[in-house]
Design a protein around this motif. Structure first.
Motif, PDB file in Angstrom:
ATOM      1  N   THR A  62       0.931  -1.208  -0.071  1.00 42.93           N
ATOM      2  CA  THR A  62       0.037   0.091   0.025  1.00 42.93           C
ATOM      3  C   THR A  62       0.998   1.155   0.054  1.00 42.93           C
ATOM      4  OG1 THR A  62      -0.067   0.259   2.404  1.00 42.93           O
ATOM      5  CG2 THR A  62      -1.714  -1.340   1.506  1.00 42.93           C
ATOM      6  N   GLY A  63       0.397   2.263  -0.798  1.00 40.86           N
ATOM      7  CA  GLY A  63       1.245   3.559  -0.915  1.00 40.86           C
ATOM      8  C   GLY A  63       2.441   3.501  -1.930  1.00 40.86           C
ATOM      9  N   GLY A  64       3.165   4.359  -2.166  1.00 35.74           N
ATOM     10  CA  GLY A  64       4.243   4.489  -3.127  1.00 35.74           C
ATOM     11  C   GLY A  64       4.109   4.190  -4.492  1.00 35.74           C
ATOM     12  N   ALA A  65       2.672   4.284  -4.825  1.00 33.27           N
ATOM     13  CA  ALA A  65       2.262   3.645  -6.231  1.00 33.27           C
ATOM     14  C   ALA A  65       2.066   4.706  -7.304  1.00 33.27           C
ATOM     15  CB  ALA A  65       0.898   2.942  -6.136  1.00 33.27           C
ATOM     16  N   SER A  66       2.290   6.032  -6.748  1.00 36.28           N
ATOM     17  CA  SER A  66       1.978   7.293  -7.714  1.00 36.28           C
ATOM     18  C   SER A  66       3.318   7.673  -8.406  1.00 36.28           C
ATOM     19  CB  SER A  66       1.333   8.333  -7.155  1.00 36.28           C
ATOM     20  OG  SER A  66       0.970   9.380  -7.960  1.00 36.28           O
ATOM     21  N   VAL A  67       3.512   8.870  -8.564  1.00 36.45           N
ATOM     22  CA  VAL A  67       4.423   9.163  -9.552  1.00 36.45           C
ATOM     23  C   VAL A  67       5.412  10.275  -8.610  1.00 36.45           C
ATOM     24  CG1 VAL A  67       3.554   8.894 -11.585  1.00 36.45           C
ATOM     25  CG2 VAL A  67       3.198  11.287 -10.545  1.00 36.45           C
ATOM     26  N   GLY A  68       5.306  10.093  -7.093  1.00 35.71           N
ATOM     27  CA  GLY A  68       6.182  11.127  -6.439  1.00 35.71           C
ATOM     28  C   GLY A  68       7.708  10.612  -6.412  1.00 35.71           C
ATOM     29  N   GLU A  69       8.500  11.583  -5.782  1.00 39.97           N
ATOM     30  CA  GLU A  69       9.849  11.351  -5.817  1.00 39.97           C
ATOM     31  C   GLU A  69      10.149  10.147  -4.667  1.00 39.97           C
ATOM     32  OE1 GLU A  69      11.832  15.003  -4.891  1.00 39.97           O
ATOM     33  OE2 GLU A  69      11.662  15.904  -6.592  1.00 39.97           O
ATOM     34  N   LYS A  70       9.044   9.990  -3.914  1.00 43.44           N
ATOM     35  CA  LYS A  70       9.385   8.804  -3.102  1.00 43.44           C
ATOM     36  C   LYS A  70       8.409   7.601  -3.198  1.00 43.44           C
ATOM     37  CE  LYS A  70      11.595  11.299   0.962  1.00 43.44           C
ATOM     38  NZ  LYS A  70      11.431  10.980   2.516  1.00 43.44           N
ATOM     39  N   ASP A  71       7.758   7.374  -4.412  1.00 46.23           N
ATOM     40  CA  ASP A  71       7.006   6.420  -4.700  1.00 46.23           C
ATOM     41  C   ASP A  71       7.674   5.459  -5.324  1.00 46.23           C
ATOM     42  OD1 ASP A  71       4.750   7.366  -3.679  1.00 46.23           O
ATOM     43  OD2 ASP A  71       4.671   8.708  -5.617  1.00 46.23           O
ATOM     44  N   PHE A  72       8.241   4.437  -4.638  1.00 43.44           N
ATOM     45  CA  PHE A  72       9.049   3.331  -4.920  1.00 43.44           C
ATOM     46  C   PHE A  72       8.667   1.983  -5.325  1.00 43.44           C
ATOM     47  CE2 PHE A  72      12.024   6.172  -2.053  1.00 43.44           C
ATOM     48  CZ  PHE A  72      12.673   6.756  -2.977  1.00 43.44           C
ATOM     49  N   ALA A  73       7.204   1.909  -4.953  1.00 45.79           N
ATOM     50  CA  ALA A  73       6.950   0.386  -4.825  1.00 45.79           C
ATOM     51  C   ALA A  73       7.155  -0.514  -5.910  1.00 45.79           C
ATOM     52  CB  ALA A  73       5.451   0.471  -4.566  1.00 45.79           C
ATOM     53  N   LYS A  74       6.796   0.061  -7.133  1.00 49.00           N
ATOM     54  CA  LYS A  74       7.226  -0.856  -8.273  1.00 49.00           C
ATOM     55  C   LYS A  74       8.437  -1.110  -8.864  1.00 49.00           C
ATOM     56  CE  LYS A  74       3.822   1.647 -10.643  1.00 49.00           C
ATOM     57  NZ  LYS A  74       3.014   2.360 -11.983  1.00 49.00           N
ATOM     58  N   SER A  75       9.061   0.038  -8.514  1.00 49.24           N
ATOM     59  CA  SER A  75      10.667  -0.253  -8.875  1.00 49.24           C
ATOM     60  C   SER A  75      11.211  -1.079  -7.928  1.00 49.24           C
ATOM     61  CB  SER A  75      11.294   1.195  -8.811  1.00 49.24           C
ATOM     62  OG  SER A  75      11.396   1.666  -7.341  1.00 49.24           O
ATOM     63  N   VAL A  76      10.820  -1.194  -6.622  1.00 48.95           N
ATOM     64  CA  VAL A  76      11.500  -2.229  -5.625  1.00 48.95           C
ATOM     65  C   VAL A  76      11.088  -3.745  -6.035  1.00 48.95           C
ATOM     66  CG1 VAL A  76      11.090  -3.426  -3.478  1.00 48.95           C
ATOM     67  CG2 VAL A  76      11.371  -0.848  -3.738  1.00 48.95           C
ATOM     68  N   PHE A  77       9.876  -3.970  -6.643  1.00 53.44           N
ATOM     69  CA  PHE A  77       9.623  -5.243  -7.030  1.00 53.44           C
ATOM     70  C   PHE A  77      10.259  -5.499  -8.337  1.00 53.44           C
ATOM     71  CE2 PHE A  77       6.526  -5.042  -3.731  1.00 53.44           C
ATOM     72  CZ  PHE A  77       6.744  -6.232  -3.075  1.00 53.44           C
ATOM     73  N   ALA A  78      10.262  -4.455  -9.376  1.00 58.80           N
ATOM     74  CA  ALA A  78      11.312  -4.481 -10.533  1.00 58.80           C
ATOM     75  C   ALA A  78      12.296  -4.994 -10.248  1.00 58.80           C
ATOM     76  CB  ALA A  78      10.953  -3.573 -11.353  1.00 58.80           C
ATOM     77  N   SER A  79      12.912  -4.542  -9.376  1.00 59.07           N
ATOM     78  CA  SER A  79      14.549  -5.142  -8.982  1.00 59.07           C
ATOM     79  C   SER A  79      14.494  -6.591  -8.591  1.00 59.07           C
ATOM     80  CB  SER A  79      14.922  -4.133  -8.160  1.00 59.07           C
ATOM     81  OG  SER A  79      14.429  -4.474  -6.777  1.00 59.07           O
ATOM     82  N   LEU A  80      13.390  -7.165  -8.343  1.00 63.02           N
ATOM     83  CA  LEU A  80      13.291  -8.406  -7.889  1.00 63.02           C
ATOM     84  C   LEU A  80      12.903  -9.375  -8.899  1.00 63.02           C
ATOM     85  CD1 LEU A  80      12.116  -8.146  -4.279  1.00 63.02           C
ATOM     86  CD2 LEU A  80      14.208  -8.234  -4.968  1.00 63.02           C
ATOM     87  N   LEU A 137      -1.538  -1.298  -4.012  1.00 63.41           N
ATOM     88  CA  LEU A 137      -2.798  -0.415  -3.963  1.00 63.41           C
ATOM     89  C   LEU A 137      -2.366   1.121  -3.376  1.00 63.41           C
ATOM     90  CD1 LEU A 137      -4.809  -2.986  -1.575  1.00 63.41           C
ATOM     91  CD2 LEU A 137      -5.128  -2.506  -3.918  1.00 63.41           C
ATOM     92  N   PRO A 138      -3.285   2.056  -4.004  1.00 66.82           N
ATOM     93  CA  PRO A 138      -3.085   3.618  -3.269  1.00 66.82           C
ATOM     94  C   PRO A 138      -2.769   3.516  -1.855  1.00 66.82           C
ATOM     95  CG  PRO A 138      -4.589   3.352  -4.881  1.00 66.82           C
ATOM     96  CD  PRO A 138      -4.424   2.024  -4.427  1.00 66.82           C
ATOM     97  N   GLY A 139      -2.214   4.598  -1.579  1.00 65.88           N
ATOM     98  CA  GLY A 139      -2.122   4.814   0.034  1.00 65.88           C
ATOM     99  C   GLY A 139      -3.244   5.518   0.568  1.00 65.88           C
ATOM    100  N   ASN A 140      -3.858   6.417  -0.037  1.00 59.34           N
ATOM    101  CA  ASN A 140      -5.233   7.157   0.403  1.00 59.34           C
ATOM    102  C   ASN A 140      -6.177   5.972   0.862  1.00 59.34           C
ATOM    103  OD1 ASN A 140      -4.528   9.969   0.205  1.00 59.34           O
ATOM    104  ND2 ASN A 140      -4.996   9.914  -1.758  1.00 59.34           N
ATOM    105  N   PRO A 141      -6.714   5.932   2.214  1.00 57.85           N
ATOM    106  CA  PRO A 141      -7.517   5.027   2.507  1.00 57.85           C
ATOM    107  C   PRO A 141      -8.610   4.675   1.803  1.00 57.85           C
ATOM    108  CG  PRO A 141      -6.813   6.634   4.276  1.00 57.85           C
ATOM    109  CD  PRO A 141      -6.326   7.106   3.327  1.00 57.85           C
ATOM    110  N   THR A 142      -9.576   5.656   1.409  1.00 58.56           N
ATOM    111  CA  THR A 142     -10.754   5.161   0.525  1.00 58.56           C
ATOM    112  C   THR A 142     -10.118   4.582  -0.828  1.00 58.56           C
ATOM    113  OG1 THR A 142     -12.208   6.807   1.438  1.00 58.56           O
ATOM    114  CG2 THR A 142     -12.678   6.328  -0.693  1.00 58.56           C
ATOM    115  N   SER A 143      -9.406   5.130  -1.475  1.00 60.45           N
ATOM    116  CA  SER A 143      -8.788   4.681  -2.486  1.00 60.45           C
ATOM    117  C   SER A 143      -8.419   3.082  -2.475  1.00 60.45           C
ATOM    118  CB  SER A 143      -7.394   5.520  -3.208  1.00 60.45           C
ATOM    119  OG  SER A 143      -8.217   6.722  -3.738  1.00 60.45           O
TER     120      SER A 143
END
Length: 394
Positions: free
Chosen positions: A244-262, A292-298
């Motif tokens: 959850t979180g880190g899925a957008s395009v901000g400077e600290k949104d690393f979620a996809k890149s972390v799993f891409a490295s794996l 999943l997005p980090g915002n609770p409702t999303s």
């Protein structure tokens, strides 16, 4: 970016059962059968009484007069011997019908005087006998593979003398919640600038509701190295990882890149829905990863729409069973919809669906109030009160 129906189709394609295991019936509640349940016995196992009363030969009642009581048939032990002319046996519900008897007379219409009985009222049409195998026979298929073992199915399986069942294995789930600002609930007020990490609790509860086993819930800082270590551990122990979180395009949104490295293969990376556009799905080997997005409702909306059918498929259910839409009239008007498919938080009242006023993607209070989602197609025209809309339980 793909539309919701495309994303759902990809989720359903990925949602394959994980394998089977044999489980004691007493531990199988809420699980999905991987093989049919076959009756091991006849039910009932013999001709038995359906009422408390007296087992008789019907022809002895035609001429009236009293009958002689010669014994008692109890459930589980029965009566040793036969019922002869003008004889009867006291019998209780579920007890075997004695040899020679072909009818049960209910006790309410019988007068007993010592070892003699007299039937005082006309007999009804019912014989009050359950014939052997009248419910099912040995070898009958009682439950099909894919059946949810709810309270009703458990009774049928147990009645068939089945002690163990073959079930689809439940997916092991790890949840990684990311964000420098997050703190465990109860501790956020002690650290200025932090907020309670609420999303993973709701996501875990929803996934468990659909059959997943939560084996870990982790709160992570937005630090790629630490996130990578946590992701590796989660993949090693889980069938499904939710981040959850880190899925957008901000400077600290690393979620996809972390799993891409794996070595993650992306299945989809964004979906044209509101709320929840940043939701994504990938695969690392035979492990699935849902972002999943980090915002609770999303997060909760996308979890309900995509995580629920994903888990349903992994546990052996039809993934489509998690998304049962139904037409319901609106309580008040809705404006025209934009170019993204939108899921409006709402509640049911008096047979109508009431959109809730706060539709912000970060709202949390509204999640406690919303019990349904309204589906609004891209470009949908304004809807008036009384118009029907598609809703799903939230």
């Amino acid at each position: 970016m793909i539309d919701f129906d495309e994303a759902l189709a990809l989720v359903m394609e990925a949602a394959r059962p994980l394998g089977t295991e044999t489980v004691a019936l007493g531990e199988a509640r809420g699980r999905i059968l991987a093989a049919p349940v076959i009756a091991m016995v006849d039910a009932p196992p013999a001709d038995v009484s359906a009422m408390d009363g007296y087992a008789v030969r019907e022809r002895d009642l035609e001429d009236g007069g009293s009958l002689r009581l010669v014994g008692t048939s109890w459930p589980g032990t029965g009566f040793v011997g036969s019922v002869g002319p003008r004889e009867c046996v006291r019998i209780f519900t579920g007890a075997s019908l004695p040899d020679g008897a072909d009818r049960v007379v209910i006790q309410e219409i019988v007068k007993r005087n010592g070892e003699e009985i007299l039937v005082q009222e006309p007999l009804g049409r019912g014989r009050h006998v359950r014939l052997r195998g009248s419910d099912f026979r040995t070898g009958d298929r009682l439950l099909d593979a894919g059946r949810l073992l709810d309270h009703r199915a458990l009774v049928a399986a147990a009645g068939a003398d089945v002690g163990e069942v073959a079930l689809w294995r439940r997916p092991r789930l790890s949840i990684l919640g990311t964000g420098d600002e997050l703190e465990e609930p109860g501790g956020a007020r002690l650290r200025p600038g932090s907020i309670p990490e609420s999303v993973s609790l709701g996501v875990a509860a929803l996934a468990e509701q659909w059959g997943a086993i939560r084996i870990g819930r982790y709160r992570l800082k937005d630090e790629p190295e630490a996130m990578t270590v946590a992701a590796e551990k989660a993949l090693a122990s889980s069938d499904l990882v939710v981040m959850t979180g880190g899925a957008s395009v901000g400077e600290k949104d690393f979620a996809k890149s972390v799993f891409a490295s794996l070595g993650m293969e992306i299945i989809f990376s964004k979906v044209a829905i509101k709320p929840g556009k940043p939701v994504w799905l990938g695969r690392v080997g035979d492990r699935l990863v849902l972002g999943l997005p980090g915002n609770p409702t999303s997060a909760l909306v996308t979890a309900r729409l995509l995580l629920a059918p994903l888990v349903a498929g992994l546990v052996g259910r039809n993934p489509a069973s998690a998304l049962c839409w139904r037409a319901t009239p609106l309580a008040e008007a809705l404006p025209p919809n934009g170019d993204r498919e939108t899921f409006v938080r709402a509640c049911l009242a008096g047979g109508r669906v009431q959109p809730l006023p706060n539709q912000d993607s970060g709202a949390q209070r509204v999640l406690a109030e919303a019990d349904v989602l309204i589906r609004r197609r891209p470009g949908a025209a304004a809807a008036e009160a009384g118009d029907t809309v598609d809703i799903i339980d939230f």
